[in-house]
Design an enzyme around this catalytic site. Structure first.
Site, short mmCIF file in Angstrom:
data_model
loop_
_atom_site.label_atom_id
_atom_site.label_comp_id
_atom_site.label_asym_id
_atom_site.label_seq_id
_atom_site.Cartn_x
_atom_site.Cartn_y
_atom_site.Cartn_z
N VAL A 192 0.87 -1.18 0.00
CA VAL A 192 0.00 0.00 0.00
C VAL A 192 0.90 1.23 0.00
O VAL A 192 2.02 1.19 0.49
CB VAL A 192 -0.98 0.04 1.20
CG1 VAL A 192 -2.09 -0.99 1.03
CG2 VAL A 192 -0.26 -0.15 2.51
N SER A 193 0.38 2.33 -0.56
CA SER A 193 1.20 3.52 -0.76
C SER A 193 1.36 4.39 0.47
O SER A 193 2.32 5.14 0.58
CB SER A 193 0.61 4.39 -1.89
OG SER A 193 0.55 3.64 -3.07
N THR A 194 0.41 4.33 1.40
CA THR A 194 0.50 5.18 2.59
C THR A 194 0.37 4.36 3.85
O THR A 194 -0.17 3.25 3.83
CB THR A 194 -0.61 6.26 2.60
OG1 THR A 194 -1.88 5.62 2.82
CG2 THR A 194 -0.64 7.05 1.29
#
Length: 196
Positions: A8-10
């Protein structure tokens, strides 16, 4: 062996959906990266997954963009896997590279995904330019008000970053971002400075 990879990016996003899908598919091992963009290929979890994969194994992702966002890098990773006799599977797109049709599907979907991202990026730039012309400030609003930034700055003199973030019910990265953005944007009486 089936080796799963999830990303996931964050920090605020969750891996749960991907992990459930990978475990349901029967992955023997699952490596993860959290809070890291798909543009970057120097990800710890990805590196470990790639080095763990041996001839006859399959690298499995929930969706193709979890592996990467650049068509060039995706093809590079896929070529490296193929050269080592490692197969690849993407669950959402039903891609399995153990056949010529699977490889063809991989290239088609990867190319379409990159095209879609380019269109989104182009529309975003156009929207930001239009907003600036109207005098709007694009971007996410600060999580903390200027007054809260000033309070947080004072608290940081005697307390840990984690304590201060919990006090304002935000993640420590959100606290940092608010303080650094506040320092850059504040032009009134209250100014925030970034964390040391």
């Amino acid at each position: 062996m089936k080796i799963g990879y999830a990303r996931v990016s964050t920090e605020e996003q969750h891996l749960d959906l991907q992990l459930i899908a990978l475990n349901t598919f029967g992955c023997d091992r699952v490596l993860t990266d959290q809070g890291i963009s798909g543009v970057r290929f120097d990800r710890t979890g990805l590196k470990e997954a790639l080095s763990l994969a041996q001839k006859g194994d399959t690298l499995v992702v929930w969706r193709l963009d979890r592996l990467g966002r650049s068509l060039g890098h995706l093809v590079e990773v896929m070529s490296g896997l193929r050269a080592r006799g490692v197969e690849f599977a993407s669950l959402t797109e039903s891609i399995q590279t153990n056949s010529p049709a699977g490889m063809f599907m991989f290239h088609m979907i990867a190319a379409l995904a990159e095209f879609e991202r380019s269109l989104i990026s182009e529309r975003t730039r156009a929207g930001v330019a239009a907003a600036r012309q109207r005098g709007s400030k694009p971007g996410r609003p600060l999580a903390l008000t200027p007054e809260q930034c000033a309070q947080a700055k004072e608290l940081l003199r005697n307390h840990s970053e984690t304590f201060v973030a919990e006090t304002f019910h935000v993640h420590h990265r959100t606290l940092r971002r608010s303080l650094s953005q506040g320092a850059a944007e504040a032009t009134d009486n209250v100014h925030c400075s970034s964390l040391a």
